[in-house]
Each structure stands twice: as structure tokens, then as C-alpha cells.
Write a protein that holds these residues in place. Structure first.
Motif, short mmCIF file in Angstrom:
data_model
loop_
_atom_site.label_atom_id
_atom_site.label_comp_id
_atom_site.label_asym_id
_atom_site.label_seq_id
_atom_site.Cartn_x
_atom_site.Cartn_y
_atom_site.Cartn_z
N ARG A 1 0.68 -0.54 10.56
CA ARG A 1 0.67 -1.90 10.06
C ARG A 1 1.85 -2.16 9.14
O ARG A 1 2.54 -3.18 9.27
N ARG A 2 2.13 -1.25 8.21
CA ARG A 2 3.25 -1.42 7.28
C ARG A 2 4.58 -1.41 8.04
O ARG A 2 5.50 -2.19 7.74
N VAL B 1 0.86 -1.18 0.00
CA VAL B 1 0.00 0.00 0.00
C VAL B 1 0.90 1.22 0.00
O VAL B 1 1.54 1.54 1.00
N ALA C 1 3.63 9.08 10.25
CA ALA C 1 2.65 8.69 9.25
C ALA C 1 2.48 9.78 8.20
O ALA C 1 2.33 9.49 7.01
N ARG D 1 -3.08 4.29 10.94
CA ARG D 1 -3.36 2.86 10.99
C ARG D 1 -2.58 2.09 9.92
O ARG D 1 -1.96 1.07 10.22
N THR D 2 -2.59 2.61 8.69
CA THR D 2 -1.85 1.93 7.62
C THR D 2 -0.35 1.98 7.87
O THR D 2 0.36 0.97 7.69
N MET E 1 0.70 8.32 4.78
CA MET E 1 -0.21 7.24 5.07
C MET E 1 -1.07 7.63 6.26
O MET E 1 -0.71 8.53 7.03
N SER E 2 -2.17 6.94 6.43
CA SER E 2 -2.92 7.08 7.67
C SER E 2 -2.11 6.44 8.79
O SER E 2 -1.25 5.60 8.55
N THR F 1 8.13 2.15 4.45
CA THR F 1 8.43 3.06 5.56
C THR F 1 9.91 3.37 5.70
O THR F 1 10.29 4.14 6.58
#
Length: 327
Positions: free
Chosen positions: A257-258, A220, A245, A253-254, A250-251, A224
Motif C-alpha cells: 500500500r505504501r 506508517v 517488505a 500488505r502495508t 513492514m508487512s 519505501t
């Protein structure tokens, strides 16, 4: 710091049948890259076998002829067992009486004992890991737990430092452990220089969890890594999860996770590790006050630095500096 060849730290590697060639090749390279201010070698590495004759490596269509039998294990400062494939330590939970006696004798006289990957099975078969925490390759977790139930196996980390016995995960984790040993012996500056000579990272984030086979996450956006590099240049600044973020576009949350998929750590945990590592480097290489070290590493106060250093390595800043600023 040692100044001449006569004061080098001796490392004896034990090559058994089925030795993993990569594991056997790592220690001479990494320890050989550790030099003093005059470019003198800080370690000498020799290879031993269980008796005369060549050793068959895990694969590769060649043989290895150790320079020595087990004798150097009785005098070496550090004894290192590379990974093995097959052999009784991995199939039956045993090693030859001569190997077991040599390893136990080295440990009893105070030598530091190290294993890479499945070399931990050899140490366990010799009885050196009973009741201890130890690491090895995650792929062998089920077998090693069955063969050696008295060992507190940890298959989530790159290596375990249990004082006089140190064990690492598979293959490249042997590089991490050798650099850790150099860092403990001579400080971060020497370890970082050795890492640069070997063209490897002086410190890898996370543990084995990030390498265990699992479905590849759907990509997505960008990774990072650029944001991690950006954050490393701003350790002294207040960097929030939202800032990270936002930089990665990115959000939260995303990004979280990433980040965990790529490093095995949460962003906050990773950032704290980097700040503690930078504080350790400043304590070793500068005369800055503890308060200033805390501020420049982003930990805020001397109290916070003491708490984090105590939790990470078990000593306060003053004791750490005394240890690693000694010449």
C-alpha cells in the motif's frame, strides 16, 4: 551521433500569449545539456511567436520577446508547443489560422511535434491530435475532454509517445519528455548525462496518478525510498515482494500500500520496469550477449528479455541494439 554544430537537431518553440514560463524554459535547458563526446551541442533551440511583438506569460509580471515569427516552424526538425493558460485553445477549442496552418504544415513535412502540459490543447485545436493518444495535465481533464472529444486523452501518464507527435503532462513532466526525446535520439548514456547536468532524475517511475490531489495517506513507519534504492543495487538477484517488505520492516500488505501511494505502481511492476530499463542501458552501452544482458538485469533468460522488451517498446533486443549502438 552528431559531431558538430552544423548537424545539430533544430527545435522551434512556439510561445503564445499565456505561455507557461516554466514550460518555455525547460526545453533550452534540457536539450542544451545534451552533448556529444566532444561536448558539442546536439540540439539548437529557438523561440517563435505568432507575429511580431512580445508575448505575455501566464504570470510573473514580465513579457517575453521571441526572436522569430512563425517562419522557423517551416524548417525545424522538431516543433515544440509549451503550455498555455487561457487563450482560445483552452476556452473555445480554436487557435489562429496562421498558427494552425504552421503546425499542420510542419507535421505534414515530417517534423516531430511536441507539446508540454496544456500545449496539447494548441495541437488539438490545430487538428493534430484527432484519433491519437495524448497527455496533458490531469487538472484540465474535464475541460480538454469537452473541447476535444476526438482525442484519446490519457491523464494518468507523464507523457505519451505517439511516434511523430509526443505530448506530456504538466510542468515537470516536460523535463521527462525532453529527456525521453534525447534518449530516443541518442541513447540512455547521453540522456543520463543531460539529466545529471540538469540535476534531475533521468527517469521517473509511475505516472500522474501519484500527483493527482487526494487525501494524504497516514504515515506508517519509514517510506519505501530506501528499499527502492536497495533493490536497484540488486536487480540481477531474485528479489521477492517478501524481501522488499522485510527490508522496509513492514508487512507485505502495508508495504504494498505504501509503495503504491509513493510511486503509483505495485512493487512487482516497479521492479520489472527497473530491470527492463537496465537491460536497455546494457544493450546500448555494452557488447554483452542478449543472454548475459537478461541475467544481469534480473530478467532471467533471453526469451524473457525479448518478451518484456517487445511488450514495452515494441522491438526485440537485437533491433533495439542496432538502433542505439549506431554511431
Amino acid at each position: 551521433m552528431r559531431k558538430n554544430r552544423a548537424m545539430t537537431h533544430s527545435v522551434a518553440m512556439l510561445a503564445l500569449d499565456g505561455v507557461v514560463a516554466f514550460d518555455l524554459g525547460v526545453p533550452p535547458q534540457v536539450f542544451g545539456a545534451a552533448r556529444d563526446a566532444g561536448n558539442g551541442f546536439l540540439y539548437s533551440v529557438t523561440t517563435c511567436g505568432d507575429g511580431p511583438g512580445p508575448v505575455r506569460p501566464e504570470r510573473g509580471g514580465f513579457r517575453i520577446v521571441p526572436d522569430h515569427d512563425l517562419a522557423p516552424l517551416s524548417t525545424a526538425d522538431t516543433v515544440l508547443v509549451p503550455g498555455v493558460s487561457g487563450g482560445s485553445a483552452m476556452t473555445e477549442g480554436t487557435v489562429s489560422p496562421a498558427v494552425a496552418a504552421a503546425l499542420r504544415g510542419a507535421h505534414a513535412r515530417g517534423a516531430r511535434i511536441i507539446s508540454i502540459c496544456t500545449g496539447a490543447a494548441v495541437l488539438a485545436a490545430a487538428g493534430l491530435l484527432d484519433g491519437r493518444a495524448a497527455a496533458s495535465h490531469w487538472a484540465w481533464a474535464k475541460r480538454l475532454r469537452r473541447l476535444y472529444p476526438r482525442v484519446a486523452w490519457d491523464f494518468d501518464v507523464l507523457f505519451v509517445d505517439d511516434g511523430d507527435v509526443l505530448t506530456s503532462a504538466g510542468v515537470a513532466a516536460g523535463v521527462d519528455l525532453c529527456l525521453h526525446v534525447i534518449r530516443q535520439d541518442h541513447g540512455s548514456l547521453v540522456a543520463n548525462q543531460a539529466a545529471r547536468r540538469c540535476v534531475v532524475s533521468p527517469w521517473r517511475d509511475g505516472g500522474q496518478a501519484q500527483y493527482i490531489e487526494q487525501p494524504v495517506p497516514v504515515a506508517v513507519g519509514a517510506g519505501t525510498e530506501p528499499t527502492r534504492a536497495w533493490a536497484l543495487h540488486r536487480l540481477a538477484e531474485p528479489v521477492s515482494l517478501e524481501d522488499l517488505a522485510g527490508h522496509a520492516r513492514m508487512s507485505v500488505r502495508t508495504f504494498t500500500r505504501r509503495f503504491r501511494d509513493e510511486t503509483g505502481l505495485s512493487p512487482r511492476r516497479w521492479l520489472l520496469q527497473q530491470r527492463v530499463a537496465h537491460a536497455r542501458l546494457l544493450l546500448e552501452s555494452t557488447d554483452l550477449s542478449v543472454d548475459l544482458v537478461a541475467r544481469r538485469s534480473g530478467l532471467g533468460s533471453a526469451t524473457a528479455l525479448r518478451q518484456h522488451l517487445q511488450a514495452t517498446i515494441g522491438v526485440p533486443p537485437s533491433a533495439y541494439r542496432r538502433t542505439f549502438r549506431q554511431t
